[in-house]
Design an enzyme around this catalytic site. Structure first.
Site, mmCIF file in Angstrom:
data_model
loop_
_atom_site.group_PDB
_atom_site.id
_atom_site.type_symbol
_atom_site.label_atom_id
_atom_site.label_comp_id
_atom_site.label_asym_id
_atom_site.label_seq_id
_atom_site.Cartn_x
_atom_site.Cartn_y
_atom_site.Cartn_z
ATOM 1 N N SER A 98 33.403 98.592 39.696
ATOM 2 C CA SER A 98 34.406 99.254 38.876
ATOM 3 C C SER A 98 35.159 100.267 39.725
ATOM 4 O O SER A 98 34.540 101.135 40.357
ATOM 5 C CB SER A 98 33.720 99.976 37.709
ATOM 6 O OG SER A 98 34.686 100.622 36.908
ATOM 7 N N LYS A 101 37.028 95.373 39.109
ATOM 8 C CA LYS A 101 37.493 95.864 37.803
ATOM 9 C C LYS A 101 38.274 97.131 38.058
ATOM 10 O O LYS A 101 37.770 98.047 38.726
ATOM 11 C CB LYS A 101 36.275 96.134 36.921
ATOM 12 C CG LYS A 101 36.489 97.076 35.754
ATOM 13 C CD LYS A 101 35.274 97.049 34.843
ATOM 14 C CE LYS A 101 35.059 98.377 34.150
ATOM 15 N NZ LYS A 101 33.922 98.303 33.193
ATOM 16 N N LEU A 102 39.508 97.154 37.526
ATOM 17 C CA LEU A 102 40.352 98.344 37.700
ATOM 18 C C LEU A 102 40.409 99.120 36.401
ATOM 19 O O LEU A 102 40.723 98.542 35.352
ATOM 20 C CB LEU A 102 41.787 97.933 38.085
ATOM 21 C CG LEU A 102 41.977 97.107 39.358
ATOM 22 C CD1 LEU A 102 43.462 96.792 39.537
ATOM 23 C CD2 LEU A 102 41.406 97.818 40.576
ATOM 24 N N LYS A 103 40.148 100.403 36.460
ATOM 25 C CA LYS A 103 40.370 101.266 35.304
ATOM 26 C C LYS A 103 41.879 101.397 35.130
ATOM 27 O O LYS A 103 42.606 101.557 36.126
ATOM 28 C CB LYS A 103 39.752 102.646 35.552
ATOM 29 C CG LYS A 103 38.244 102.657 35.545
ATOM 30 C CD LYS A 103 37.714 102.346 34.172
ATOM 31 C CE LYS A 103 36.208 102.490 34.138
ATOM 32 N NZ LYS A 103 35.674 102.251 32.789
ATOM 33 N N ASP A 129 39.962 97.668 32.658
ATOM 34 C CA ASP A 129 39.236 98.364 31.591
ATOM 35 C C ASP A 129 40.062 99.577 31.169
ATOM 36 O O ASP A 129 40.334 100.457 31.977
ATOM 37 C CB ASP A 129 37.859 98.816 32.093
ATOM 38 C CG ASP A 129 37.032 99.444 30.972
ATOM 39 O OD1 ASP A 129 35.866 99.818 31.242
ATOM 40 O OD2 ASP A 129 37.520 99.542 29.832
ATOM 41 N N ASN A 145 39.299 101.573 28.408
ATOM 42 C CA ASN A 145 38.515 102.585 27.684
ATOM 43 C C ASN A 145 39.296 103.158 26.493
ATOM 44 O O ASN A 145 39.474 104.390 26.407
ATOM 45 C CB ASN A 145 38.076 103.721 28.621
ATOM 46 C CG ASN A 145 36.969 103.294 29.564
ATOM 47 O OD1 ASN A 145 37.189 103.137 30.754
ATOM 48 N ND2 ASN A 145 35.769 103.078 29.038
ATOM 49 N N GLU A 158 39.436 94.866 29.047
ATOM 50 C CA GLU A 158 38.283 95.486 28.376
ATOM 51 C C GLU A 158 38.730 96.651 27.500
ATOM 52 O O GLU A 158 39.466 97.536 27.960
ATOM 53 C CB GLU A 158 37.317 95.974 29.451
ATOM 54 C CG GLU A 158 35.970 96.421 28.991
ATOM 55 C CD GLU A 158 35.080 96.859 30.156
ATOM 56 O OE1 GLU A 158 35.330 96.455 31.319
ATOM 57 O OE2 GLU A 158 34.144 97.641 29.909
ATOM 58 N N ASP A 191 33.788 96.629 24.653
ATOM 59 C CA ASP A 191 32.737 97.467 25.242
ATOM 60 C C ASP A 191 32.341 98.482 24.151
ATOM 61 O O ASP A 191 31.443 98.216 23.351
ATOM 62 C CB ASP A 191 33.295 98.134 26.513
ATOM 63 C CG ASP A 191 32.382 99.193 27.120
ATOM 64 O OD1 ASP A 191 32.662 99.613 28.258
ATOM 65 O OD2 ASP A 191 31.395 99.606 26.488
ATOM 66 N N LYS A 243 26.051 96.767 27.207
ATOM 67 C CA LYS A 243 25.429 97.933 27.841
ATOM 68 C C LYS A 243 24.236 98.346 26.983
ATOM 69 O O LYS A 243 24.403 98.780 25.848
ATOM 70 C CB LYS A 243 26.401 99.110 27.901
ATOM 71 C CG LYS A 243 27.600 98.906 28.805
ATOM 72 C CD LYS A 243 28.510 100.118 28.712
ATOM 73 C CE LYS A 243 29.678 100.013 29.655
ATOM 74 N NZ LYS A 243 30.627 101.139 29.440
ATOM 75 N N GLY A 292 28.113 98.913 33.065
ATOM 76 C CA GLY A 292 27.378 99.993 33.723
ATOM 77 C C GLY A 292 27.775 101.342 33.162
ATOM 78 O O GLY A 292 28.882 101.507 32.642
#
Ligand SMILES: CSCC[C@@H](NC(=O)CCC(=O)O)C(=O)O
Ligand SMILES: [Mg+2]
Length: 372
Positions: free
Chosen positions: A139, A165-167, A193, A195, A218, A243, A267, A295
């Protein structure tokens, strides 16, 4: 198993570099570890809650409090059930208490570890693993510039990570993805992702990501917006992965049945423990969905347990199971490493790893013994 007491141990773990997401930047982890002392021996649990309630409503001080005031006394009062059913009884005994799933997961993990160590049985075997090693994804946080991002991604690809994986967040999404694709090509497994950083009003903008052949996007919308994700999934081609929204097998079944996701990031801490994580795996597989192991910047304890979970048959996408040195200069366990992009699944009793006493003591900020 008779639970004699639990040590609540807080450790301060500095990160090797700041880890920035759409909800904030972390430079260190304040981790709550549980050492369960039972009639059959000791076990370790790791609580994945962050210091602030920014990923979810839980935060580490609250998990220590809910364990101290409610969960551990409740388990002490149900010693009969615990003696008979061990870790399988933990979530049943605690079911009457709402939420606090990361705290529930930590105590279930510690009890299960004690049982399995005593039986000489591995975490992988207990959960139903079918692989000896698992592919390691990484990540990548939000950084100050595109050139810096490309350096970071290049470093991880050189290290062997099999998936990037790129935020992302509004203002840092299409351009970084385009730059990574242009620099490293179309074959690198790539996902993003958010969030929960977007709303349905961003659907047209998020559809611009469809050109980059991403594995998934995500948690683009807020965790309670299940129907919004179902609507978004109709407006973009990139597969939607949830997630934060998936907190149990029940919520997984609901999200799947309304078409809110076609992939799930599992998770264990978020869903109340490794046993519920397996149930979510089973529900997803039964519906033909792929799952992967997420994670929470765990120490080697949680990292080892996650590697075992990721070895179940339905975990067909690389997880966020990076080597210890992705986040930590010095892990509290022997460092977990990857070779040719894969991590070996621990096969010793219980978690298969243990804290190194002198390292653990060096990062311990508090220790509290709760007799039961
Ligand atoms: C502080 S970010 C924790 C939650 C985040 N986790 C990661 O990005 C992976 C972290 C890891 O590799 O442990 C996620 O939403 O998936
Ligand atoms: Mg996520």
């Amino acid at each position: 198993v008779k639970l004699e007491g639990v040590e609540l141990r807080r450790v301060a773990m500095p990160l090797v570099s700041p880890f920035r997401t759409s909800f904030g930047t972390q430079t260190a982890r304040d981790v709550l570890l549980l050492r369960a002392v039972t009639s059959e021996g000791e076990g370790w649990g790791e609580c994945v809650a962050m210091s602030d309630p920014l990923y979810s409503s839980e935060y580490v001080d609250a998990t220590a409090d809910v364990l101290r005031r409610f969960f551990l006394p409740a388990l002490a009062a149900s010693s009969e059930e615990l003696q008979r059913h061990g870790a399988n009884a933990v979530n049943a005994v605690l079911h009457r208490y709402k939420g606090h799933r990361m705290a529930k997961a930590a105590v279930e993990m510690a009890v299960l570890d004690a049982e399995l160590r005593a039986e000489g049985r591995s975490w992988a075997r207990e959960l139903g693993a079918v692989h000896e090693r698992v592919p390691s994804g990484v990540s990548v946080g939000i950084v100050d510039s595109i050139p810096q991002l490309l350096d970071v991604v290049g470093g991880y690809l050189d290290a062997g990570y099999v998936r990037i994986k790129l935020k992302i967040e509004p203002g840092w999404d299409v351009e970084p993805v385009r730059a990574v694709r242009e620099r490293f090509g179309g074959d690198v497994p790539l996902q993003v992702d958010a969030n929960t950083a977007y709303t349905l009003r961003d659907a047209r903008h998020l559809a611009e990501l469809d050109d980059f052949d991403l594995l998934l996007i995500e948690q683009p919308l807020e965790e309670e917006d299940i129907l919004g994700h179902a609507e978004l999934a109709r407006l973009i081609r990139t597969p939607v992965c949830l997630d934060e929204s998936i907190v149990s097998a029940q919520s997984a079944a609901a999200a799947i049945s309304v078409g809110a996701c076609s992939i799930i990031n599992i998770k264990p801490g978020r869903v109340g423990g490794y046993l519920e994580a397996v149930r979510i795996h089973d529900v997803a597989v039964a519906h033909g969905l792929a799952v992967w192991c997420g994670g929470m910047v765990e120490t080697g304890l949680g990292r080892a347990a996650n590697a075992a979970l990721a070895a179940l048959p339905g975990f067909t996408l690389p997880g966020d199971i990076s080597a210890s040195d992705r986040f930590y200069e010095k892990d509290i366990t022997a460092p977990l490493t990857i070779s040719e992009g894969y991590m070996d699944v621990p096969d010793g009793p219980g978690l298969g790893v243990s804290p190194i006493p002198e390292v653990l003591d060096a990062v311990t900020t508090s220790s509290e013994w709760i007799a039961l």
